[in-house]
Motif scaffolding. Sequence first.
Motif, mmCIF file in Angstrom:
data_model
loop_
_atom_site.group_PDB
_atom_site.id
_atom_site.type_symbol
_atom_site.label_atom_id
_atom_site.label_comp_id
_atom_site.label_asym_id
_atom_site.label_seq_id
_atom_site.Cartn_x
_atom_site.Cartn_y
_atom_site.Cartn_z
ATOM 1 N N VAL A 70 0.877 -1.171 0.000
ATOM 2 C CA VAL A 70 0.000 0.000 0.000
ATOM 3 C C VAL A 70 0.915 1.221 0.000
ATOM 4 O O VAL A 70 1.768 1.366 0.871
ATOM 5 N N LEU A 71 0.754 2.067 -1.012
ATOM 6 C CA LEU A 71 1.525 3.305 -1.095
ATOM 7 C C LEU A 71 0.546 4.431 -0.813
ATOM 8 O O LEU A 71 -0.324 4.714 -1.626
ATOM 9 N N SER A 72 0.661 5.047 0.373
ATOM 10 C CA SER A 72 -0.398 5.963 0.771
ATOM 11 C C SER A 72 0.098 7.359 1.112
ATOM 12 O O SER A 72 1.120 7.533 1.772
ATOM 13 N N ASP A 73 -0.669 8.328 0.683
ATOM 14 C CA ASP A 73 -0.483 9.719 1.084
ATOM 15 C C ASP A 73 -0.906 9.842 2.548
ATOM 16 O O ASP A 73 -1.544 8.938 3.098
ATOM 17 N N ILE A 74 -0.576 10.943 3.195
ATOM 18 C CA ILE A 74 -0.999 11.119 4.587
ATOM 19 C C ILE A 74 -2.286 11.934 4.688
ATOM 20 O O ILE A 74 -3.282 11.478 5.240
ATOM 21 N N ASN A 75 -2.283 13.132 4.121
ATOM 22 C CA ASN A 75 -3.468 13.988 4.241
ATOM 23 C C ASN A 75 -4.488 13.691 3.154
ATOM 24 O O ASN A 75 -4.233 13.928 1.972
ATOM 25 N N MET A 76 -5.633 13.121 3.586
ATOM 26 C CA MET A 76 -6.699 12.807 2.629
ATOM 27 C C MET A 76 -8.033 12.988 3.335
ATOM 28 O O MET A 76 -8.106 12.879 4.557
ATOM 29 N N PRO A 77 -9.092 13.262 2.570
ATOM 30 C CA PRO A 77 -10.415 13.386 3.200
ATOM 31 C C PRO A 77 -10.918 12.023 3.692
ATOM 32 O O PRO A 77 -10.360 10.993 3.320
ATOM 33 N N LYS A 78 -11.944 12.035 4.507
ATOM 34 C CA LYS A 78 -12.638 10.842 5.038
ATOM 35 C C LYS A 78 -11.764 10.041 5.997
ATOM 36 O O LYS A 78 -12.104 9.874 7.153
ATOM 37 N N MET A 79 -10.651 9.490 5.496
ATOM 38 C CA MET A 79 -9.736 8.795 6.401
ATOM 39 C C MET A 79 -8.303 9.052 5.945
ATOM 40 O O MET A 79 -7.950 8.790 4.797
ATOM 41 N N ASP A 80 -7.477 9.590 6.853
ATOM 42 C CA ASP A 80 -6.108 9.922 6.442
ATOM 43 C C ASP A 80 -5.201 8.688 6.455
ATOM 44 O O ASP A 80 -5.598 7.602 6.901
ATOM 45 N N GLY A 81 -3.990 8.857 5.953
ATOM 46 C CA GLY A 81 -3.062 7.740 5.794
ATOM 47 C C GLY A 81 -2.621 7.128 7.119
ATOM 48 O O GLY A 81 -2.375 5.930 7.207
#
Lengths: 111, 394
Positions: free
Chosen positions: B65-76
């Motif tokens: 899983v390659l994930s950003d940190i700041n995201m809507p709904k649920m962050d990284g």
Amino acid sequence: MNVQVDHHDKVLVARVEGRVDSSNSQDFERQLQGAIGEDVQAVVVDLGQLAYISSAGLRVVLLVAKTLGQRNVSISLCALSHPVQSVFEISGFNRIIQIYDTQADALAAAG
Amino acid sequence: MAVQVGDRDNPDYKILVVDDEPDLERLVRQRMRRHIRRGKYGFEFAGNGVEALQVLTEKKDIDIVLSDINMPKMDGLTLLQQIPEVNSDLRSVIVSAYGDMENIRTAMNRGAFDFVTKPIDFTDLEVTIERTLRHLDEWRAALASRDKLVAIQNELAVATKIQQSILPDKFPHVDGCEVYGCMHAARNVGGDFFDVINLAAGRIGLAVADVSDKGVPAALFMMSSRTLLKGAAVGVEDPGAVLREVNDLLNETNDAAMFVTVFYGVYDPSTRVLTFSNGGHNPPLVVHPDGSSEELELTGGLALGAIPGFEYGQASVRLSPGDLVVFFTDGVTEAINVANEEFGLESLQGLFGDGRTPTAREAAEMILQAVQDFAGEAPQFDDLTCMTLRVADE
């Protein structure tokens, strides 16, 4: 590697001989832990006859020191040969475990 | 919304990219197109943590899983906590803003394997993905062996493979210096690692370390040490502060009294200054072009993991053109030959004569070869690790 044990009242003196490395560190741990009874108030580990100690051996010393610390039992080392002293200085363990020049000094402080 | 891309139905590895930036999907498809075409990587995309969890629930074969940190709904960071609930057989890599120490640190504590910084450098990303997959393969092999309760020798072999999978195999190309590192793992043990970390403003973080014990638990301790060190190194400038932070984190969960000796230095090629902190490790050797050499001073440190709250000192040295710094583990100087004699520091120093200093690679390989020649048939119980920093000639 061999651990010999003497009792001076409530102070236990463990003399370690030979070499401690990753091939016998588990044995070292068993012998040292096994020698420390419930009624011991202080432990002095005499390393005068210890020729070499690797990091696996240092881990055993740290583990025993931490276990004893939880029981409020003091631990000190003494009579380190030059190469062993140098291992304790480089690793920095001389900053967290009390080291004395002679067994007599260690016993005087522990008594 | 999860979107399936790539025209290969059965890629070797599946990567779930989680980011709320819609352009990233196009970019990843474009930059990774060769891998996608060859069926090496398959990509899935999700716009936030909630969508990512949906994908992970439906598709059990995601590897990374390659994930950003700041995201809507649920962050990284929240996603990282949730992932083990749905799939414990994958590794996460976090994408963070450069030097965002607090978040990188939290991510590493929540089980992220590695991180890349924004803006994403796709060459870096590929190297990170490759290393993560290599590690995951070894990890799966380790679990399979443990499940079968194989002999202890085999477990140690697996630990060695985990160890090899975290070592850098590419070294930065920087004007004014070269860096090289290599290791010869002892037959059935594994406690050393080294790392080369690209830092801001062209500086390089250099770490060499030795974990106190061997086997799978030590390999796991080594993995967290390496991850925490890398996390701290990009966020904190002073080497002493880096070691203090890693030490405190390692002490949070360490019942087995394991510890790791770490030498960590930051080299600035523009000033030729090496600033360093020594956490209980044998001091590196600085070799000059005339063959003379001296050890770097100890900085009053302590092996990491021993006690929390320890303050690590630091020092710096200004190197000269042609200087070579040899970082190594005690497996080098304490190697024993058949006559039970140690290789020793003097033999190491004796390898260098008056004249042109060898290149970083020549020096590291020469040292390991010399130690192996010296040891001969005598069984070795410790890894041999050597990393070198060579300042360019004038």
